[in-house]
Structures are given as C-alpha cells and as structure tokens.
Design a protein around this motif. Structure first.
Motif, PDB file in Angstrom:
ATOM      1  N   PHE B 115       0.830  11.494 -13.334  1.00  0.00           N
ATOM      2  CA  PHE B 115      -0.323  11.288 -12.446  1.00  0.00           C
ATOM      3  C   PHE B 115      -0.391   9.868 -11.908  1.00  0.00           C
ATOM      4  O   PHE B 115      -0.140   8.883 -12.608  1.00  0.00           O
ATOM      5  N   LEU B 116      -0.740   9.805 -10.657  1.00  0.00           N
ATOM      6  CA  LEU B 116      -0.999   8.527 -10.001  1.00  0.00           C
ATOM      7  C   LEU B 116      -2.242   8.722  -9.150  1.00  0.00           C
ATOM      8  O   LEU B 116      -2.318   9.667  -8.359  1.00  0.00           O
ATOM      9  N   GLU B 117      -3.229   7.869  -9.343  1.00  0.00           N
ATOM     10  CA  GLU B 117      -4.312   7.872  -8.349  1.00  0.00           C
ATOM     11  C   GLU B 117      -3.888   6.880  -7.283  1.00  0.00           C
ATOM     12  O   GLU B 117      -3.252   5.861  -7.591  1.00  0.00           O
ATOM     13  N   ALA B 118      -4.181   7.191  -6.055  1.00  0.00           N
ATOM     14  CA  ALA B 118      -3.709   6.334  -4.973  1.00  0.00           C
ATOM     15  C   ALA B 118      -4.636   6.387  -3.769  1.00  0.00           C
ATOM     16  O   ALA B 118      -4.235   6.730  -2.663  1.00  0.00           O
ATOM     17  N   PRO B 119      -5.901   6.018  -3.962  1.00  0.00           N
ATOM     18  CA  PRO B 119      -6.793   5.992  -2.802  1.00  0.00           C
ATOM     19  C   PRO B 119      -6.261   4.991  -1.779  1.00  0.00           C
ATOM     20  O   PRO B 119      -5.555   4.050  -2.135  1.00  0.00           O
ATOM     21  N   VAL B 120      -6.633   5.217  -0.531  1.00  0.00           N
ATOM     22  CA  VAL B 120      -6.117   4.359   0.521  1.00  0.00           C
ATOM     23  C   VAL B 120      -7.239   3.609   1.224  1.00  0.00           C
ATOM     24  O   VAL B 120      -8.381   4.044   1.241  1.00  0.00           O
ATOM     25  N   SER B 121      -6.870   2.493   1.767  1.00  0.00           N
ATOM     26  CA  SER B 121      -7.770   1.713   2.598  1.00  0.00           C
ATOM     27  C   SER B 121      -7.275   1.857   4.029  1.00  0.00           C
ATOM     28  O   SER B 121      -6.084   1.688   4.298  1.00  0.00           O
ATOM     29  N   GLY B 122      -8.193   2.185   4.924  1.00  0.00           N
ATOM     30  CA  GLY B 122      -7.796   2.444   6.306  1.00  0.00           C
ATOM     31  C   GLY B 122      -8.274   3.824   6.697  1.00  0.00           C
ATOM     32  O   GLY B 122      -8.456   4.679   5.834  1.00  0.00           O
ATOM     33  N   SER B 123      -8.469   4.048   7.997  1.00  0.00           N
ATOM     34  CA  SER B 123      -8.986   5.341   8.430  1.00  0.00           C
ATOM     35  C   SER B 123      -7.965   6.071   9.295  1.00  0.00           C
ATOM     36  O   SER B 123      -6.756   5.900   9.127  1.00  0.00           O
ATOM     37  N   LYS B 124      -8.456   6.915  10.161  1.00  0.00           N
ATOM     38  CA  LYS B 124      -7.615   7.860  10.892  1.00  0.00           C
ATOM     39  C   LYS B 124      -6.372   7.227  11.551  1.00  0.00           C
ATOM     40  O   LYS B 124      -5.249   7.669  11.308  1.00  0.00           O
ATOM     41  N   GLN B 125      -6.606   6.184  12.327  1.00  0.00           N
ATOM     42  CA  GLN B 125      -5.478   5.636  13.081  1.00  0.00           C
ATOM     43  C   GLN B 125      -4.393   5.035  12.182  1.00  0.00           C
ATOM     44  O   GLN B 125      -3.212   5.373  12.334  1.00  0.00           O
TER      45      GLN B 125
END
Lengths: 291, 291, 291, 291
Positions: B115-125
């Motif tokens: 398992f890796l959690e990997a939320p991202v910063s940044g939106s659609k583009q």
C-alpha cells in the motif's frame, strides 16, 4: 536629475541608495540626521529640514513610517508646505490611509505644488534592487515628469487615478499579504505538530499552484526563528487595521483579514512589533502563560 | 506497464487519460460505468469491479471523491480487498484523512498486499499534463516499483514516510490554499467597493512578493463569476474541516483556517458546493436576505 | 435642588420627567423648543439656549443623540461654553467616544467649569423609572454634588475615575453585548437547522447559567424577524469598531469581537443598519446570492 | 426507587450523591472502583461492572466523560449490552455527539432495552443541588418511568423527541456558553488594559441587560486566576468542536463559534485542558513566547 528624499528608514535608505547608484543626485533629510551619514558617504547631500530639501529640488520623495510622520513632515515647522510652490512636486511613498493622502494632497495643491501619492509594494531587498511595484495616483503630469526616477525605484509604476487610490491599492495588497503570512504560519505549525518536516512543506508548496516568492523567501528564516525586520510587524498590523477600516467604510465584511489582524495584535502584545511581520509565526507556535 | 485505475471523477479521468497518452495500458473502473466510455475510446480496458481491476493489474491506483468512497472501494463487496494479495499493490491518490488512510493500509497489508497513499496537489489541468505534485507515503518498495507511473502523473513525487503523512501533507497544503482563496476574495471585493479596478489589483499582485499561479489563474474567471469546477468547493471545505480536525488533535490553534472554513460553509449554504472552490468569492460579495 | 437639562429626545424627556416627579426643579432646553411643552405642563421652566440654562442652574445635564450633537450644544453660539464658569457643572449623559468626551471636558475645565461624563446603560423604560446604570467619570466633586439627582435617574451611579473612562466602560459592555447577540444568533440557526425547535432553545437557555434578559427579551422577536430598533445595528457596529480600536491601542487581541464586527458589517451590507442590532440574525440565516 | 449509576466523575458523583440524599437506592460503578468509596460511605452499593449494575437495576443512568467512554461502557466486555433487556432502561446523561447517542440507542433497543439520552446543562454545583436542566430524548415511556429521578436531578426535564435531539440541544447551549466565556474574557482584558477596573466591569454587567449567573459566578474567580474545574476546558472545547461539526453537517456558518473554538484549542496547547473552561481567559491575557 536631482531628487529630494525625506525619511531614511529601512525602505527610504534602500531607495535613495538605489537612486544614487543609478546616477541621481539625491538630497536627503531624516529626523535623526545621523542616519544620513551612510548616504552622504555614497554621494548624497543633506538638507537641514524638509523645507530646505523642497527648496533645493524640483521633485522630492517622502518615505515615512506612518500617517503621523507623513503628516508631520509636511505640516510641521520646517515642513514641506513652507517651500512647496508651482513648479515643485512632492511624491509621498509612505504607506498611509487614503484620508491622510488626501489631506496632504489638498495642502500641497492649495500652495500650487504638485502631488503624487506613490506607496510601494515590496520590502527591503526589492527596494535596494529597484524591483518595487509603485502604486501612484494624483497628478498625471508629475507622474510623467518623475517617471525616470520611478523606473529606477520600481520594476513597474502604476498610475491609478485620483489621490487616495494608491493608498487604497497598497492596503489591499498588504491585507492579502498579511493574511497569507498568517495562514502560512498556521500551515508550518500544523505540519510540525503533525509529525511532518516543515522544510518538506516548503518544498511541496514551492512546486504547486500557490507557490510564491514570500513563502519561498520567508519560510527558511521563519523556521530558524529569524525575524530581522524587512517589513516591521507593527507596520503590517497598521496596514491590516487601515484595510479593515476601508472595508468598514464600504460595508465589506472581511473575516479572514479581521482574524489575521487580531493575530498581529497578539504578536504586538508579545513585544514583537519591531520584528519582521513574519514573527506572527510566534503567535501560532507554542506560547506560555505570562506569570 | 499495466495499471489499474479506480474512480473517474475530474481528477481520475485526467490522470488516467494522461497515463494512456504516455503509453500505459490502463484498466479503469468507475461506480457509474458509463463514465468509462471516453477512456475506452482512448484505449482503456474496463473492469467490472474494483476487485476485477486488482485481479488483472499488478499496480492499481484509486482516486475517489472522499473518505467514504475511498473506504467503500476497498471494503465493499467486489472491493479491492477481495483480490489484493502478495505481489499486488494499491496506491490511493484520494484526498482523505490520515485515519482513513491508515485503515485502508492495515486492511491491505493484512492480506499481504502493498500500500501507498499518494494524494496529489494540483487540480484538473496539472492532472491532464502530468504536472501534479504527489505526496506519497507507506511502502517504499511500492513507491520504487510505481515510480515510472508516478513520474508520468506528477512533476515530483515525494516519499514522506509512514502511511498518513501523505494525507496530512495534502491537508496542510489545501488548508493554506483555501485560506489564500478566501483572502484573495476579500481583497478583490475590497478593491472594487473602494473604487479600484479589481483587474488592476490582479496586475499589481502578479508583480509582487505574493504572486502565485492560483491568483493569476483564478482571478480573471472569478471576476467573470465563472466557477467551472476544477476543485469543487465542497471538497475544499472537507479538506479545511479535516485540516482543522488534525489541528484539534494536536492542539494547534488556527484562527485563519477556522474563519476560512466558515466562509466555505456559508458558500455551501448558498448552494455553491459543486462549483469551483473559488466560488467562495460569492460569499464575500453582496448577498441578499433569503425571504 | 435645581437642575438644567439639555436635549429632550426619548431618553432626555424620560429622565427630566422622572426628575420633576421626584421634586427637582428642572429648567429644560431642546433644539426644537415645542418639545419642552409637556415638561412645562409638569412644572419645568424653559431656557432659551444652552447658555441660558447654564447661567440659571448650578448643575446642568445634557443628553444628546450623538457626538456631533453633544459637541454642538457645548461649542456652538449660545452654547454651554458661553456661561460655564467656576462653581457651575455640566454632566454629559450622551453616549460618545472617549475622545469627544475629553474634548468637551477640556473646553469646560479651561473656563473653570466642572465636568462629568455620564453615559447610561438602559433604554426608555428604565429612564422613566429611574433604573438606569450611570457610568460617570471626571470630577469627583461634581459627582458628589450631583449624587442626589444621579440617584433619582439611575439605580446605580458608578464613578470611574478620569474623563473617558465612562465612554470606555460603555464600549466594553456594548462589545460583549454585540458578541453575545452574534453567538445567540448562531445558536438559534444551528438549533433550527439541526431539527430542534428554536423556541425550546429559548426555554432551555432561560433556565441555565447563561440566562440573561437580552436573550429572553430579544429571542421571541428575532424568531419573528421583528427588528424594530431599540438599539440600531449601525450604532452597535460603530461601538464594536470603537471597542476594537480601543483594543488596538492597547494591543489587546480580541478575535471574537473581530468576528462579530465583521458579521455586523455584513448586516450593514445587507441594508440592515437602521434595524435593531438583533438583525445580525439575518446574516447567520440563509442568504442568497445577489444576482 | 432503585437506580444504577455508571461513571463517577465530577458530575456523576454529584448527581448520585444527590440521588442518595433524596432517598434513592443507588448502585454505582466507576472504571476506577476506588472512586466509589465516598458514595458507599453515603449508602450506595457497588456493582463490579456496568453489566452487573444493569442486571440489578430497572433503570440505570450513565454519566461518562466523552463519546469514547460512553461507547465503551455500553459495548465493551462487561458492558451495558450484556444485560440490557426488555423491561430495563438505560439513560445516558453524558454529553456526546448525536451519532454516538444514536449508535448506543440502536444497540440497546435491538436487545429490547429502553433508551433515553439525557445530557444535562449545568455543572458541579447545580448537580449537587438538583438544579440541572435535563435535555432528554428517545423513548417517552422511559422518560415517564424515570421522571421521579429526573425531577430530583434537575429543576426541569425537557423531552425533546427522537434520540439525538438531547445531544444536539446540549451542544447548542454549550456552544453559546463557550462563546460567551470568550467574549467575557476579551471584555475583562480590554477593560483592564484600557485603565478600567475589571471588578467594576463585573458590577456594571450585573446591573444590565446581559447580566447572567455565569458572568457573576465566574468573573471573580477568573480575576484571581482561579480555574478549579467545574466544567473542564477540554470538555468545553470538545463540545465546541462537536457543535461546529453539527453546523458543518447542516451547512451552518458559525464564525463566532469557530473563533471561540480556536481560543479553547490555544488554551489546550497552554496545558490548560484540565482547568475550568474559564481558563480561556489566560489565552486573552498577556502570553510569553515559549523559548
């Protein structure tokens, strides 16, 4: 070109030094005259009073600490008003409320003088390197006449219309800046208390959509509790207060600005008023009861 | 490389499209299966359930709307848990609280999965162009194994240590972002109500120390009351709530974040939850009484 | 005892009537002289100007609508200053900021007169029945001399020290009151939106440790959206602003007061300034976007 | 009448003592059994576990510190669930969120037991003297059956409808109370820093429209920095958090409550969580930097 310069605080000194470096003749005055010494060593002349500087120069720039000082340099004995006259211009770069700006403008124009308010955005370093943003308003003719100096002082000089608009624009920008410094502080403390490395937060922020020079520049020094004043906290708090007053006049509700203002006031009560405004970080960090 | 992908909302769709464009084989699943059509048209395969996707792929990525959906896709019938096993990895890119992340991690590792959690910063583009910032935490081995995909998805993939740290870092960043959007809104309204052109404010801001891509990108659309959702307001508010809860856990007082959260809640009560989070601007602007 | 009385608005009329009923000889003046008729019918004498009243009476009380009126009655032609002299006292019961109070005090004492500021807490009914709370400050000797009249006017007359302290105390009390009105509004809306009967909340509150006359009195009218002005919202917001300014002067951080002030400003922007201050309730309730 | 009682913290002890004094037979249980000694000295019996108390008594009351404890006493080994059955009632007086209350209710009713949530308003002293306000909700039949005990415990027992409503009403009241305590603190500090005697402020407040028992009772002890816990600050902060969460659920924006919550969190970070909630006063007073 010859330019007068009144007020040699952190900003005033940096700007007049920059003018000297760029070949301007500068006549300086400061309430504590000894502060003129370094400028003189770099080629400036000293005027004995604001009035003397005005008498000598066609265009004089003022950069004072607060509305009281901005008014005093104009209205007091030996002040700008004694010598201002048709053909002479006074450019006030102090950050003051628009009412102060209008009061100064009316006094100067009633003597036939020309007036431009021109508060700046940017602190010590941009002042030294001529990278300020200048928010001028008032007489367009004086703006045009002074443009060569303004272009040395800043990377961009806006002309915003009637006197007061420069002051207002400055307040809006500083209000946003003060709120951002507060939320940045909250983020750094939240990161650290949650077991994250706040330096990694700086790296993450710098790669994203809210990356900005202030976070990048102030972050590392804040993490070292280094608050050498580029923009003193007490001035930031004054600007928040004035921005809130401007909002009050126009019935604009600004809960974020209001909360940020109270944090800056708390910082003042901790004795941090003369530190850099980033010292509001201390308010968010652990505190102790006083006794 | 073959990758599974669960959840085709705004972000999930953009990321999986980007993976396809970069030559990855992608098997997608979405609760509403019709949302898979566009991906299929670009070469994706469809899995009938999260479990089917996991069965087919060595590495599966999830990008769900909220903690409930993130949990559901793992624990429900036909969920990830049914097929996860040694040799298979699940990377959860949803923005969830760290407790949710830890719960998912424990369930998956108890089955021998990685398992890796990997939320991202940044939106659609940035999602479309592979310019996200990835805040991963958990099993370093899975991070290393997935790095070629992570490098296509983001411009930088941080590894932040134990599970939960990715979620926490994401919340801190989004908390700062949400506060900045609020103060930006206050500044725009204050400018306009004070007789300044808010478009000039955008120009001034963009030249100064607080210039940032978000102000530059969102400012013009906000002034047109255009809130097409890149990052829905209800998700921003959820992140503010979770960041405040993280602060609560660690006794971090965050008055700015708290004030911003209440503004986002007011926006929700105005029915703006599905708009872009910049729609909090509407809360600061003139409002009317409801009846 | 003979007493002069300047200003026969709602409060002034009620107070002077109460003085007459209690055996005082009263000489009254009002800008619109016809307002004196009812008092004359009950035994009062009329003075043609503030100066005439001062000339005739050893002690004169003023109760004017706002700082402008309070200043006018003292400084204008035919005003208090023309006849005030050693041996004569002026007691200003108007609610003004402490700077106005100090200005009036300095003018009167410079003529050798005696001055007491004495703003009151309480409205029409307590004024009629002598149940006001009097917050006096200034010359203790005048307070002592006037005590028999003050004891008829109020149920309690505090002496608070130097001029300005009466005004400050009034601001502190009104600041607390304004915050309580805000939190009360939040509670009522929270109850209703959570499926509770807000009228039951009123009953519950009235039985507990925070039961107070304001909740009991205003609650039912607020639930009917009835905001007939007992204390206009714009005056409450002015007092919040002045209290915050007093806090700013003394570096007192007041986040609750600041948040409450912004809510009152929002209410002003909704056009509610002339309603009772309890109309801040509307800000907490559902609002609509303006266009 | 025989009553079981689970949980002998400040409130539980006071209530069960009051029941004993009023002739009730009481069987008590507490996690730390030694806390039962004083009750036993006054005639109580001890049960070895919650289940034992339920087995022995027709009606059992629980008063636990927080949601975790309230759940634990029901669901853990030896808990309420093991013995609850048709004919037996459990009344939970703990202040918990409505979700916790509903969870407990469902578990108990699924075993055929009867459930009433009945959080109380009031602290230690009203608990000792039977002057609490009881906010009950759930099964009306159990309310009716327990009314003789409820009437000893409180001066008024409301029945508010479905389970969850008692919890919600309690949160609304405590939210208002917490905000009032904050604004009271701000007022006391503002008075003192402005040169007024805060004790006089207490006198002035007590004579006006916002006079209330809490200001009267807590003011003098706060001015002595005496925060002996009647209602611990950490519980007040928990209630603020839960009230804000309730507002979040229903999209109710509560900026005052949010600001107050952050002040209580700051107080927790100062180590004041176990003091009385009035210790939030310390946050408003002068603080020092931590290092």
């Amino acid at each position: 070109m010859e330019v007068g310069f009144l007020g040699l605080g952190i900003m005033g000194k940096a700007i007049s030094m920059n003018l000297l470096r760029n070949g301007f003749k500068v006549t300086v005055w400061n309430r504590t005259l000894s502060k003129c010494d370094e400028l003189v060593a770099h080629g400036a002349t000293v005027g004995g009073s604001p009035a003397e500087v005005i008498k000598k120069c066609t265009i004089t720039i003022g950069m004072l600490a607060d509305p009281a000082a901005a008014l005093s340099v104009v209205f007091d004995k030996g002040g700008v008003l004694e010598q201002i006259c048709p053909g002479k211009g006074y450019i006030d770069m102090s950050t003051v409320d628009h009412e102060t700006s209008i009061k100064i403008s009316q006094a100067i124009t009633s003597k036939g003088g020309h007036f431009l308010e021109a508060p700046v955005s940017g602190s010590k370093q941009p002042a030294e390197t001529g990278q300020l943003v200048i928010l001028s308003a008032g007489e367009k003719a004086l703006y045009d006449e002074a443009i060569s100096a303004l272009n040395v002082i800043g990377k961009k000089a806006f002309f915003l219309g009637e006197v007061g608009n420069g002051a207002k624009m400055k307040l809006v920008v500083n209000m946003i800046m003060g709120c951002m410094m507060n939320t940045f502080s909250e983020g750094l403390v939240l990161a650290e208390k949650s077991g994250l490395d706040p330096r990694t937060l700086l790296d993450v922020l710098d790669l994203g959509g809210i990356a900005n020079p202030m976070f990048k520049g102030k972050g590392p020094t804040m993490l070292q509790s280094n608050y050498a004043p580029a923009f003193p906290l007490k001035h930031q708090q004054k600007d928040m207060r004035l921005a809130l007053a401007l909002g009050d006049e126009n019935a604009v509700s600004m809960p974020i600005a209001a909360a940020a203002n109270e944090a800056f006031k708390k910082a003042r009560s901790l004795g941090l008023g003369d530190n850099d405004f980033s010292a509001v970080f201390e308010v968010v960090k652990d505190l102790k009861r006083s006794s």
